[in-house]
Design an enzyme around this catalytic site. Structure first.
Site, PDB file in Angstrom:
ATOM      1  N   ARG A   1      -9.832  -7.771   3.426  1.00 33.51           N
ATOM      2  CA  ARG A   1      -8.724  -7.369   4.299  1.00 33.51           C
ATOM      3  C   ARG A   1      -8.736  -5.861   4.513  1.00 33.51           C
ATOM      4  O   ARG A   1      -8.581  -5.373   5.647  1.00 33.51           O
ATOM      5  CB  ARG A   1      -7.401  -7.811   3.659  1.00 33.51           C
ATOM      6  CG  ARG A   1      -6.143  -7.584   4.487  1.00 33.51           C
ATOM      7  CD  ARG A   1      -4.953  -8.166   3.719  1.00 33.51           C
ATOM      8  NE  ARG A   1      -3.698  -8.055   4.428  1.00 33.51           N
ATOM      9  CZ  ARG A   1      -2.848  -7.035   4.317  1.00 33.51           C
ATOM     10  NH1 ARG A   1      -3.145  -6.014   3.525  1.00 33.51           N
ATOM     11  NH2 ARG A   1      -1.698  -7.029   4.982  1.00 33.51           N
TER      12      ARG A   1
ATOM     13  N   HIS B   1      -0.477  -3.296  10.930  1.00 28.00           N
ATOM     14  CA  HIS B   1       0.614  -4.132  11.433  1.00 28.00           C
ATOM     15  C   HIS B   1       0.978  -3.842  12.889  1.00 28.00           C
ATOM     16  O   HIS B   1       2.150  -3.705  13.247  1.00 28.00           O
ATOM     17  CB  HIS B   1       1.848  -4.005  10.531  1.00 28.00           C
ATOM     18  CG  HIS B   1       1.603  -4.498   9.139  1.00 28.00           C
ATOM     19  ND1 HIS B   1       1.402  -5.827   8.849  1.00 28.00           N
ATOM     20  CD2 HIS B   1       1.495  -3.835   7.962  1.00 28.00           C
ATOM     21  CE1 HIS B   1       1.177  -5.962   7.558  1.00 28.00           C
ATOM     22  NE2 HIS B   1       1.217  -4.774   6.995  1.00 28.00           N
TER      23      HIS B   1
ATOM     24  N   GLN C   1       0.302 -11.902   9.790  1.00 30.46           N
ATOM     25  CA  GLN C   1       0.827 -10.713   9.121  1.00 30.46           C
ATOM     26  C   GLN C   1       0.004  -9.460   9.416  1.00 30.46           C
ATOM     27  O   GLN C   1       0.527  -8.344   9.426  1.00 30.46           O
ATOM     28  CB  GLN C   1       0.864 -10.982   7.610  1.00 30.46           C
ATOM     29  CG  GLN C   1       1.482  -9.904   6.759  1.00 30.46           C
ATOM     30  CD  GLN C   1       0.661  -9.669   5.507  1.00 30.46           C
ATOM     31  OE1 GLN C   1      -0.511  -9.348   5.586  1.00 30.46           O
ATOM     32  NE2 GLN C   1       1.293  -9.829   4.360  1.00 30.46           N
TER      33      GLN C   1
ATOM     34  N   LEU D   1       0.326  -6.228   1.749  1.00 32.29           N
ATOM     35  CA  LEU D   1      -0.667  -6.786   0.824  1.00 32.29           C
ATOM     36  C   LEU D   1       0.004  -7.406  -0.398  1.00 32.29           C
ATOM     37  O   LEU D   1      -0.566  -8.298  -1.052  1.00 32.29           O
ATOM     38  CB  LEU D   1      -1.662  -5.717   0.383  1.00 32.29           C
ATOM     39  CG  LEU D   1      -1.239  -4.746  -0.727  1.00 32.29           C
ATOM     40  CD1 LEU D   1      -1.583  -5.273  -2.114  1.00 32.29           C
ATOM     41  CD2 LEU D   1      -1.858  -3.394  -0.517  1.00 32.29           C
TER      42      LEU D   1
ATOM     43  N   GLN E   1       0.825  -1.200   0.000  1.00 32.53           N
ATOM     44  CA  GLN E   1       0.000   0.000   0.000  1.00 32.53           C
ATOM     45  C   GLN E   1       0.865   1.258   0.000  1.00 32.53           C
ATOM     46  O   GLN E   1       1.920   1.312   0.621  1.00 32.53           O
ATOM     47  CB  GLN E   1      -0.938   0.010   1.217  1.00 32.53           C
ATOM     48  CG  GLN E   1      -2.097   0.953   1.053  1.00 32.53           C
ATOM     49  CD  GLN E   1      -3.284   0.555   1.929  1.00 32.53           C
ATOM     50  OE1 GLN E   1      -3.410  -0.595   2.318  1.00 32.53           O
ATOM     51  NE2 GLN E   1      -4.147   1.494   2.221  1.00 32.53           N
TER      52      GLN E   1
END
Length: 312
Positions: free
Chosen positions: A119, A203, A252, A95, A9
């Site tokens: 997601r 994250h 992740q 991603l 991203q």
């Protein structure tokens, strides 16, 4: 040895994919299939904007994947490049790991698009807008970034999200903690700290609701063994086991992207050439991690034709 890399991203931009679609029927088919899978005109959004809508996580994630897979499939189908002969590993940043797995045959294109749409939506829902933030620490290595994050936390979440390269680490967490980290970073030894224009704190442990959503979704999907091994974000190690990959994709969401270690470990295994498909974001990071490595960014039809001559 060689690896294909897929961007994450932040690599999206209005107009992405248009020139490639104009030049290749294969690319047009990719964008059409993604639109159909999602039930939306994503490709029109990619080429026309508005930018604010394209930047939305639920749109940016499948858009970046679609662009990268269009480049990959033009390279392999029109360019005649055989993945298994061309590379030993695939890897993707956040991603981009889904793009890498789609390229290696673990997911089909439609499934990958739907997983990334989910997601993005799950990540956005996990933390109310304004409560989370991220910042890039420049001139800071992992150890310094972890110390800055720990000092700034003060009971809130403040964690390392991306260990990108030796001079760039991203932190994520509650907005108050990230603001404190930015304020004290320079005094603790970082060259600079920049707040990132993101809509959620990716994250970090605040993303646990999104990880739970992805665990549920991935349980409903069959994963094929990838044609070449994936270097996973959460372990910085290679795997080709579908069940392991499934678990790592869940981890992740809340885990640190260990990009620096992934590139360093691939280099140690003998990878000397890294080819980024669909972006120009990862190449500079790779050069800072492994200065001797050859780095190629493949975005345009001319880029594809040039690398196809080398790889076919």
């Amino acid at each position: 040895m060689r690896a294909f890399l897929f961007p994450g991203q932040g690599s999206q931009s209005v107009g992405m994919g248009k020139a490639l679609a104009d030049a290749s029927a294969v690319a047009r088919e990719v964008f059409g299939e993604v639109d159909e899978a999602l039930g939306q005109h994503l490709f029109r959004l990619m080429i026309e904007g508005p930018e604010d809508d394209l930047k939305l996580t639920e749109n940016a994630q499948p858009a970046i994947m679609a662009n990268a897979l269009a480049v990959f499939l033009v390279l392999t189908q029109d360019g005649g490049v055989d993945l298994e002969k061309a590379v030993q590993f695939v890897a993707g940043h956040s991603l981009g790991e889904y793009s890498a797995l789609a390229a290696a045959g673990t997911f089909d294109l439609a499934t990958t698009a739907r997983l990334l749409k989910l997601r993005g939506q799950a990540m956005q829902r996990a933390v109310p807008v304004g409560e989370g933030a991220m910042a890039a620490l420049l001139g800071a290595d992992l150890d310094l970034a972890q110390r800055i994050a720990a000092t700034a936390a003060e009971g809130e979440v403040c964690e390392v999200a991306n260990d990108n390269d030796p001079s760039q680490v991203v932190i994520s967490g509650h907005k108050g903690a990230i603001d404190r980290a930015i304020a004290l970073a320079k005094d603790m030894g970082a060259k600079r700290a920049l707040a990132l224009p993101v809509s959620a704190p990716f994250h970090c442990s605040l993303m646990q609701p999104a990880a739970d959503a992805m665990a549920e979704a991935l349980c409903m999907v069959d994963l094929a063994t990838p044609a070449v091994s994936l270097y996973a974000n959460v372990t910085a190690a290679a795997t080709a086991d579908p069940d392991t990959i499934r678990d790592q994709l869940v981890q992740q969401v809340t885990g640190m992207v260990r990009w620096r270690e992934s590139i360093a470990n691939m280099t140690a295994e003998g990878v000397s050439e890294f080819v980024e498909l669909g972006g120009k974001v990862l190449g500079p990071m790779v050069k800072r991690i492994s200065p001797e490595a050859k780095v190629v960014s493949v975005v345009t039809i001319e880029d594809i034709e040039a690398i196809a001559k080398e790889l076919a």
